[in-house]
Design an enzyme around this catalytic site. Structure first.
Site, PDB file in Angstrom:
ATOM      1  N   ARG A   1       4.859  -0.452   8.642  1.00 37.06           N
ATOM      2  CA  ARG A   1       3.737  -1.116   7.976  1.00 37.06           C
ATOM      3  C   ARG A   1       2.896  -0.146   7.153  1.00 37.06           C
ATOM      4  O   ARG A   1       2.107  -0.570   6.317  1.00 37.06           O
ATOM      5  CB  ARG A   1       2.847  -1.792   9.018  1.00 37.06           C
TER       6      ARG A   1
ATOM      7  N   LYS B   1       9.380  -0.687  -8.221  1.00 36.75           N
ATOM      8  CA  LYS B   1      10.194  -0.008  -7.200  1.00 36.75           C
ATOM      9  C   LYS B   1      10.190   1.500  -7.443  1.00 36.75           C
ATOM     10  O   LYS B   1      10.026   2.291  -6.520  1.00 36.75           O
ATOM     11  CB  LYS B   1      11.653  -0.492  -7.204  1.00 36.75           C
TER      12      LYS B   1
ATOM     13  N   GLU C   1       6.798   2.996  -6.572  1.00 39.01           N
ATOM     14  CA  GLU C   1       6.499   2.947  -5.135  1.00 39.01           C
ATOM     15  C   GLU C   1       7.177   4.065  -4.359  1.00 39.01           C
ATOM     16  O   GLU C   1       6.558   4.704  -3.527  1.00 39.01           O
ATOM     17  CB  GLU C   1       6.996   1.613  -4.533  1.00 39.01           C
TER      18      GLU C   1
ATOM     19  N   TRP D   1      -4.525   2.742   8.977  1.00 33.21           N
ATOM     20  CA  TRP D   1      -4.379   2.921   7.525  1.00 33.21           C
ATOM     21  C   TRP D   1      -5.807   2.927   6.998  1.00 33.21           C
ATOM     22  O   TRP D   1      -6.495   1.905   7.026  1.00 33.21           O
ATOM     23  CB  TRP D   1      -3.567   1.760   6.952  1.00 33.21           C
TER      24      TRP D   1
ATOM     25  N   ASN E   1      -7.717  -4.164  13.649  1.00 36.53           N
ATOM     26  CA  ASN E   1      -7.173  -4.292  12.290  1.00 36.53           C
ATOM     27  C   ASN E   1      -8.128  -5.167  11.498  1.00 36.53           C
ATOM     28  O   ASN E   1      -8.662  -6.128  12.039  1.00 36.53           O
ATOM     29  CB  ASN E   1      -5.815  -5.000  12.305  1.00 36.53           C
ATOM     30  N   GLY E   2      -8.282  -4.871  10.217  1.00 37.89           N
ATOM     31  CA  GLY E   2      -9.158  -5.691   9.381  1.00 37.89           C
ATOM     32  C   GLY E   2     -10.366  -4.897   8.922  1.00 37.89           C
ATOM     33  O   GLY E   2     -10.425  -3.674   9.085  1.00 37.89           O
TER      34      GLY E   2
ATOM     35  N   CYS F   1      -2.550  -1.274   9.287  1.00 40.34           N
ATOM     36  CA  CYS F   1      -2.730  -0.892  10.686  1.00 40.34           C
ATOM     37  C   CYS F   1      -1.846  -1.693  11.635  1.00 40.34           C
ATOM     38  O   CYS F   1      -1.517  -2.845  11.370  1.00 40.34           O
ATOM     39  CB  CYS F   1      -4.166  -1.117  11.104  1.00 40.34           C
TER      40      CYS F   1
ATOM     41  N   HIS G   1       4.207  -2.996 -30.490  1.00 39.14           N
ATOM     42  CA  HIS G   1       2.755  -3.218 -30.480  1.00 39.14           C
ATOM     43  C   HIS G   1       2.029  -2.166 -29.652  1.00 39.14           C
ATOM     44  O   HIS G   1       0.950  -2.431 -29.131  1.00 39.14           O
ATOM     45  CB  HIS G   1       2.447  -4.629 -29.975  1.00 39.14           C
TER      46      HIS G   1
ATOM     47  N   GLU H   1       9.633  -5.501 -11.866  1.00 37.15           N
ATOM     48  CA  GLU H   1       9.971  -5.206 -10.471  1.00 37.15           C
ATOM     49  C   GLU H   1      10.702  -3.858 -10.382  1.00 37.15           C
ATOM     50  O   GLU H   1      10.457  -3.062  -9.463  1.00 37.15           O
ATOM     51  CB  GLU H   1      10.821  -6.356  -9.899  1.00 37.15           C
TER      52      GLU H   1
ATOM     53  N   LYS I   1       3.162  -2.011   4.279  1.00 36.90           N
ATOM     54  CA  LYS I   1       4.120  -3.112   4.166  1.00 36.90           C
ATOM     55  C   LYS I   1       3.412  -4.453   4.070  1.00 36.90           C
ATOM     56  O   LYS I   1       3.768  -5.306   3.277  1.00 36.90           O
ATOM     57  CB  LYS I   1       5.036  -3.089   5.408  1.00 36.90           C
TER      58      LYS I   1
HETATM   59  C1  G6P Z   1       2.468  -4.876  -0.100  1.00 35.65           C
HETATM   60  C2  G6P Z   1       3.917  -4.452   0.015  1.00 35.65           C
HETATM   61  C3  G6P Z   1       4.733  -5.040  -1.128  1.00 35.65           C
HETATM   62  C4  G6P Z   1       4.579  -6.549  -1.145  1.00 35.65           C
HETATM   63  C5  G6P Z   1       3.114  -6.963  -1.207  1.00 35.65           C
HETATM   64  C6  G6P Z   1       2.941  -8.455  -0.970  1.00 35.65           C
HETATM   65  O1  G6P Z   1       1.893  -4.296  -1.203  1.00 35.65           O
HETATM   66  O2  G6P Z   1       4.009  -3.035  -0.011  1.00 35.65           O
HETATM   67  O3  G6P Z   1       6.094  -4.708  -0.954  1.00 35.65           O
HETATM   68  O4  G6P Z   1       5.260  -7.060  -2.247  1.00 35.65           O
HETATM   69  O5  G6P Z   1       2.370  -6.308  -0.184  1.00 35.65           O
HETATM   70  O6  G6P Z   1       3.344  -8.748   0.339  1.00 35.65           O
HETATM   71  P1  G6P Z   1       3.835 -10.148   0.844  1.00 35.65           P
HETATM   72  O7  G6P Z   1       4.129  -9.942   2.306  1.00 35.65           O
HETATM   73  O8  G6P Z   1       2.694 -11.101   0.623  1.00 35.65           O
HETATM   74  O9  G6P Z   1       5.037 -10.528   0.060  1.00 35.65           O
END
Ligand code: G6P
Length: 610
Positions: free
Chosen positions: A27, A487, A490, A75, A100-101, A2, A506, A483, A605
């Site tokens: 975000r 990606k 995502e 969100w 927010n929260g 949010c 395995h 990673e 984000k």
């Molecule tokens: C969210 C974002 C990711 C990020 C993660 C941790 O899930 O979409 O891209 O890696 O949070 O965020 P931070 O700000 O703690 O690195």
């Protein structure tokens, strides 16, 4: 997650609020809303499901004319994505709240308020705040006192901004567990969950602390701390560039941020290396005192940042003689853990606000660590403020939800940490100098990696119709394979799993057929021969393979093996260099599939709720 924007001014605020919301779009959100108090002291509100542009269109068609207002991107957590659940939430058409929260005791409060006759129009926890403030204002008569009384009853996390038609030029804000920043203007003041929202209108910011309540009008800001004492909080001049919000020549923020990696890494290294070693002060003034006591490192992070931590564990144990364990923050915070003597708690976070990582940092203070260090990209974030030491990654604002330049700069910082800790544990001058030299080649090597974009764009077409994929890596490239898979998931929504290559037989080998592409990260290190055997195991089962390999690794292209030659680099920095082609692959696959690259569905984000 949010976003919040609020303003009280002499001018009409709806455009400022909409612009702020647009700057927070990155975000992640699913609905948006805006409320103002008009010249007749009445609340006017518009809410829409979907993009901020939908809200902007609605407001253009039916303007909201007022000089004090609040706006929000939601969100969904409590209650589905509906207009009724979008913020602001109102009570009796007098109180309006954006939040927010998560309020954990919202059900109990809801029952109490219903018993008092309040009728709820949404399923959200936020509406509880609006009614509770309304109720408290009846008792106390004053909005500020009512917000303070309400805050005392809320359990959970909140950053909230409140308006009251009886005080039409006033915003009262409260922060506990969810960031809020006040933007200081001339004859006008603002508030937001992220300063980025306000950069076009002010550069002066006050960062509220946990438990703060602030009373804001056009010309005055009064702040009260968690003990209800009036406090002065410093006004900080922001150095963030206004343009951080623009895409420039690029089609997406993500692509721009991939291309910014050489410069982001160069900035991260700058001024922090001298005499062939890393300066301890890169981790904070006087960092040596703490660093020299450290024999063990515990790394806590989420998502992409967690993968950076995993790479660091290979570096710290093999190069710095420091033992290291890495844990996902949401796991760590809810289990009893054992702390070895002489341990450093390291959090890694792009935003510095991720709820689980922040909670883990706070918890660690009671557990007997020698101290805490955060590797972070936001200087004003909670994690930086609450850690003993901080290493700033200088990636610049990262907008794309899928983290790219934040990750490679985190890795750069973690390799620097390896030197900084290693030198107190017997790392030779020669070894320090070798790592530093490798680090200094990084910006150039990343430029070479980025130049693979055209090849990856071509390759991407072969992936777009696949539903699953497997990523393989060994040693410190295993987290890079993870990673790469993250990606792809995502932003292209293709199911992707990563395995340490040795684990193939395995279980995962059962999945291999000609419809399952396998991507292998294969730098030229001592594990190359073993990796080549893994490649043959997969090829023998008919899979189509994509090998990202060092030029000298001598993989040969044929019908079932696509080789992408990555520049030759020192193996210490290979995890950073190999990250880039994997980012580009995901980006171009997403482009072919036509997904929302910068704001993938369901993701945020900065995850500031649990
Ligand atoms: C969210 C974002 C990711 C990020 C993660 C941790 O899930 O979409 O891209 O890696 O949070 O965020 P931070 O700000 O703690 O690195």
């Amino acid at each position: 997650m949010c976003g919040i924007v609020g303003a009280t001014s002499e001018r009409r605020v709806s455009d400022i609020l909409l612009e702020g919301l647009k700057r927070l779009e990155y975000r992640g959100y699913d609905s948006a809303g805006l409320a103002i108090i008009d010249k007749n002291q009445k609340l006017q509100i518009t809410r829409r499901i979907g993009k901020v542009q939908e809200l902007a269109n609605a407001i253009e068609a039916s303007p909201l004319d007022g000089t004090t207002g609040i706006a929000h991107t939601r969100w969904a957590t409590h209650g589905g994505v509906t207009e009724a659940n979008a913020h602001p939430h109102l009570s009796d058409n007098e109180i309006a709240v954006v939040h927010n929260g998560i309020i954990e005791n919202h059900e109990t409060l809801r029952e109490q308020l219903q018993a008092l006759g309040y009728v709820f129009n949404s399923q959200t926890d936020t509406e509880v705040i609006a009614h509770l403030i309304h109720h408290e204002r009846k008792t106390h008569g004053d909005l500020l006192t009512a917000v303070k009384a309400t805050a005392r009853q809320l359990e959970g996390a909140y950053g909230a901004v409140v308006m009251d038609t009886r005080n039409p030029e006033r915003l009262v804000v409260a922060r506990s567990g969810s960031p809020l920043v006040i933007g200081v203007g001339i004859g006008e003041n603002f508030v937001a969950s992220d300063q980025l929202a306000l950069l076009p209108i002010t550069r002066k910011f006050i960062y509220l602390e946990e438990g703060d309540v602030a009373d804001i009008n056009r010309t005055n800001i009064s702040i009260f701390d968690q003990n209800d004492q009036p406090v002065e909080r410093q006004v900080v001049e922001s150095e963030s560039s206004y343009d951080a919000g623009g895409k420039g020549q690029y089609r997406h923020y993500m692509l721009k941020e991939i291309y910014e990696q050489p410069i982001a890494v160069r900035n991260t290294l700058e001024g922090r290396i001298a005499n062939d070693t890393v300066l301890d002060d890169a981790f904070g003034k006087g960092a040596s005192e703490l660093l020299k006591t450290i024999k063990h490192v515990k790394i806590i992070a989420c998502g992409t940042s967690y993968h950076a931590g995993m790479v660091a564990s290979y570096w710290l144990e093999s190069l710095a003689n420091v033992s290291c364990s890495v844990e996902i923050a949401s796991e760590f915070r809810y289990r009893k853990s054992y702390v070895r003597p002489s341990s450093l708690l390291v959090t890694i976070s792009q935003s510095g606000e991720t709820a689980d990582t922040l909670a883990a940092l706070r918890l660690s203070k009671e557990l007997g660590y020698n101290g805490s260090l955060t590797i972070c990209n936001v200087a004003t974030s909670s994690m930086v403020r609450e850690s003993d030491l901080a290493f700033m990654t200088r990636a610049g604002t990262e907008i794309g939800v899928a983290s790219t330049k934040a990750f490679t700069t985190q890795l750069t910082g973690l390799l620097m940490l390896t030197v900084a800790l290693g030198k107190y544990q017997g790392m030779s001058k020669q070894q320090q100098s070798a790592i530093v030299s490798a680090l200094q080649t990084l910006p150039t090597k990343l430029e070479e990696s980025v130049s693979l974009a055209d090849e990856l764009e071509k390759l991407a077409h072969e992936f777009a119709n696949k539903e699953h994929s497997i990523f393989l890596g060994r040693g410190n490239q295993y987290p890079i394979a993870m990673e790469g898979a993250l990606k792809l998931k995502e932003i292209s929504y293709i199911h992707a799993e990563a395995y340490a290559s040795g684990e193939l037989k395995h279980g995962p080998l059962a999945l291999i057929d000609d419809d399952m592409p396998v991507i292998v990260v294969a730098p030229n290190n001592e594990l190359l021969e073993k990796l080549k055997s893994n490649v043959e195991e997969v090829r023998a089962r008919g899979s189509l393979m994509y090998v990202f390999a060092d030029k000298n690794a001598q993989f040969k292209n044929d019908d079932t093996l696509n080789v992408l030659n990555v520049c030759h680099c020192d193996e210490i920095i290979a995890p950073i260099v190999y990250t880039v082609p994997l980012q580009l692959l995901s980006y171009y696959v997403a482009l072919v599939k036509g997904t929302d690259v910068d704001q993938p569905r369901n993701l945020a984000k900065s995850v500031t709720v649990e």
